[in-house]
Design a protein around this motif. Structure first.
Motif, short mmCIF file in Angstrom:
data_model
loop_
_atom_site.label_atom_id
_atom_site.label_comp_id
_atom_site.label_asym_id
_atom_site.label_seq_id
_atom_site.Cartn_x
_atom_site.Cartn_y
_atom_site.Cartn_z
N LEU A 21 0.86 -1.18 0.00
CA LEU A 21 0.00 0.00 0.00
C LEU A 21 0.89 1.23 0.00
CD1 LEU A 21 -2.69 -1.01 2.66
CD2 LEU A 21 -2.68 -1.44 0.19
N ARG A 22 0.58 2.16 -0.90
CA ARG A 22 1.45 3.30 -1.09
C ARG A 22 1.02 4.51 -0.25
NH1 ARG A 22 1.47 4.59 -7.20
NH2 ARG A 22 -0.72 3.95 -7.07
N ARG A 77 3.85 -2.94 3.58
CA ARG A 77 3.96 -4.21 2.87
C ARG A 77 3.62 -5.38 3.79
NH1 ARG A 77 9.27 -2.08 0.56
NH2 ARG A 77 10.29 -3.32 2.17
N LYS A 78 3.17 -6.46 3.15
CA LYS A 78 2.98 -7.71 3.86
C LYS A 78 3.24 -8.83 2.86
CE LYS A 78 0.06 -10.26 7.07
NZ LYS A 78 -1.17 -10.27 7.91
N PRO A 79 4.08 -9.81 3.17
CA PRO A 79 4.46 -10.84 2.20
C PRO A 79 3.32 -11.80 1.85
CG PRO A 79 5.64 -11.16 4.30
CD PRO A 79 4.85 -9.90 4.42
N SER A 80 2.41 -12.04 2.79
CA SER A 80 1.34 -13.00 2.53
C SER A 80 0.08 -12.54 3.27
CB SER A 80 1.76 -14.39 3.00
OG SER A 80 0.71 -15.33 2.81
N VAL A 81 -0.91 -12.15 2.50
CA VAL A 81 -2.12 -11.56 3.08
C VAL A 81 -3.08 -12.65 3.55
CG1 VAL A 81 -4.17 -10.22 2.51
CG2 VAL A 81 -1.94 -9.44 1.76
N HIS A 82 -3.72 -12.39 4.68
CA HIS A 82 -4.72 -13.28 5.25
C HIS A 82 -6.09 -12.64 5.09
CE1 HIS A 82 -6.88 -15.36 8.62
NE2 HIS A 82 -6.16 -16.38 8.19
N TRP A 83 -7.14 -13.46 5.05
CA TRP A 83 -8.49 -12.91 4.85
C TRP A 83 -8.83 -11.88 5.92
CZ3 TRP A 83 -11.94 -13.27 8.78
CH2 TRP A 83 -11.73 -14.27 9.75
N SER A 84 -8.27 -12.06 7.14
CA SER A 84 -8.58 -11.14 8.24
C SER A 84 -7.93 -9.77 8.06
CB SER A 84 -8.15 -11.76 9.57
OG SER A 84 -6.75 -12.00 9.57
N ASP A 85 -7.07 -9.64 7.06
CA ASP A 85 -6.43 -8.34 6.81
C ASP A 85 -7.35 -7.38 6.06
OD1 ASP A 85 -3.29 -10.03 6.19
OD2 ASP A 85 -3.99 -9.05 8.04
N ALA A 86 -8.48 -7.87 5.58
CA ALA A 86 -9.42 -7.00 4.87
C ALA A 86 -9.89 -5.90 5.81
CB ALA A 86 -10.60 -7.81 4.37
N ALA A 87 -9.64 -4.64 5.42
CA ALA A 87 -9.93 -3.50 6.28
C ALA A 87 -9.57 -2.24 5.51
CB ALA A 87 -9.11 -3.58 7.58
N GLU A 88 -9.64 -1.11 6.19
CA GLU A 88 -9.18 0.13 5.60
C GLU A 88 -7.89 0.55 6.30
OE1 GLU A 88 -12.16 3.13 5.21
OE2 GLU A 88 -11.01 4.14 3.63
N TYR A 89 -6.95 1.02 5.50
CA TYR A 89 -5.62 1.34 6.00
C TYR A 89 -5.34 2.82 5.80
CZ TYR A 89 -4.92 -3.64 6.41
OH TYR A 89 -5.04 -4.97 6.77
N PHE A 90 -4.86 3.45 6.86
CA PHE A 90 -4.59 4.88 6.82
C PHE A 90 -3.12 5.15 7.13
CE2 PHE A 90 -8.80 6.60 6.39
CZ PHE A 90 -9.63 5.63 6.94
N CYS A 91 -2.53 5.98 6.30
CA CYS A 91 -1.19 6.48 6.54
C CYS A 91 -1.34 7.86 7.20
CB CYS A 91 -0.45 6.60 5.21
SG CYS A 91 1.25 7.19 5.32
N SER A 100 -1.47 15.79 13.84
CA SER A 100 -1.57 14.58 13.03
C SER A 100 -2.35 14.85 11.76
CB SER A 100 -2.27 13.47 13.81
OG SER A 100 -1.48 13.04 14.89
N THR A 101 -1.83 14.40 10.63
CA THR A 101 -2.51 14.51 9.34
C THR A 101 -2.66 13.12 8.76
OG1 THR A 101 -1.54 16.69 8.93
CG2 THR A 101 -2.40 15.50 7.03
N PHE A 102 -3.88 12.79 8.31
CA PHE A 102 -4.18 11.47 7.78
C PHE A 102 -4.44 11.51 6.29
CE2 PHE A 102 -4.84 8.68 11.46
CZ PHE A 102 -4.80 9.61 12.49
N GLY A 103 -4.12 10.42 5.60
CA GLY A 103 -4.55 10.22 4.23
C GLY A 103 -6.01 9.80 4.21
N ASP A 104 -6.56 9.66 3.00
CA ASP A 104 -7.96 9.28 2.87
C ASP A 104 -8.18 7.77 2.89
OD1 ASP A 104 -8.92 12.08 0.80
OD2 ASP A 104 -9.17 11.74 2.95
N GLY A 105 -7.12 7.02 3.03
CA GLY A 105 -7.26 5.60 3.24
C GLY A 105 -7.26 4.77 1.98
N THR A 106 -6.89 3.49 2.15
CA THR A 106 -6.97 2.49 1.09
C THR A 106 -7.77 1.32 1.64
OG1 THR A 106 -4.84 3.07 0.11
CG2 THR A 106 -5.70 0.87 -0.37
N THR A 107 -8.81 0.94 0.91
CA THR A 107 -9.62 -0.20 1.33
C THR A 107 -9.05 -1.47 0.71
OG1 THR A 107 -11.62 1.17 1.46
CG2 THR A 107 -11.92 -1.22 1.28
#
Lengths: 112, 116
Positions: A21-22, A77-91, A100-107
């Motif tokens: 995720l960038r 990064r993650k070398p091997s994704v698990h189904w439980s990793d499904a979520a939204e990720y914020f930098c 604190s400043t947040f990005g708009d997230g990656t689902t």
């Protein structure tokens, strides 16, 4: 202006595949950098953080991130994704003043 | 250690009504934040407290939003009168020492507001 850009709004990967995720930031100095994860209906949970030193940082749940000053990036990064990793990720980043400043997230969607 | 507590978890109101959200941070965390998270967006800072003083409220719509942190512990965020565009999740977070290597934020589960 201070900002965080997450270029990918939505990413789909197959379970067991690798993930990246960038995240790019705009700030006049080296900030404190974070990745948070948010599951549906939940608050944000810290995955990992970078302050100084080794530019490759390890976090919880098998995640890692690399700080590249020349690219103003902090990709997750993650070398091997698990189904439980499904979520939204914020930098996010903090300034020395603690703002604190947040990005708009990656689902992230994980296919079986 | 207890996390950040927020209530209520859900609230539905009519436009022009008022609503209040409550937050209790992690014990010992002097810094408290209120964020607004609109669907599909990242959290946007509304107000930041250091103990019971305001550090940053530049993005708080002061004509309708107010927040206080009496005694430097728990905090209340109020919206009066509410507008349709205030529908969002209101996240409370606390931090031990922002701007340092222990500056990460600890979030509550959020209060979801729907304005009809």
């Amino acid at each position: 202006a201070q900002s965080v850009t997450q270029p990918d709004i939505h990413i789909t990967v197959s379970e067991g595949a690798s993930l990246e995720l960038r995240c790019n930031y705009s700030y006049g100095a080296t900030p404190y950098l974070f990745w948070y994860v948010q599951s549906p209906g939940q608050g944000l949970q810290l995955l990992l953080k970078y302050f100084s030193g080794d530019t490759l940082v390890q976090g919880i749940k098998g995640f890692e991130a690399e700080f590249k000053r020349s690219q103003s990036s902090f990709n997750l990064r993650k070398p091997s994704v698990h189904w439980s990793d499904a979520a939204e990720y914020f930098c996010a980043f903090n300034t020395n003043a603690g703002k604190s400043t947040f990005g708009d997230g990656t689902t992230l969607t994980v296919k079986p | 250690e207890a996390g950040v507590a927020q209530s209520p978890r859900y609230k539905i109101i009519e436009k022009r009504q008022s609503v209040a959200f409550w937050c209790n941070p992690i014990s010992g965390h002097a810094t408290l934040y209120w964020y607004q998270q609109i669907l599909g967006q990242g959290p946007k800072l509304l107000i930041q407290f250091q103990n019971n003083g305001v550090v940053d409220d530049s993005q708080l719509p002061k004509d309708r939003f107010s927040a206080e942190r009496l005694k430097g512990v728990d905090s209340t965020l109020k919206i009066q009168p509410a507008k349709l565009e205030d529908s969002a999740v209101y996240l409370c977070a606390s931090s031990l020492k922002p701007g340092t290597n222990t500056g990460e934020l600890f979030f509550g589960e959020g209060s979801r507001l729907t304005v009809l």
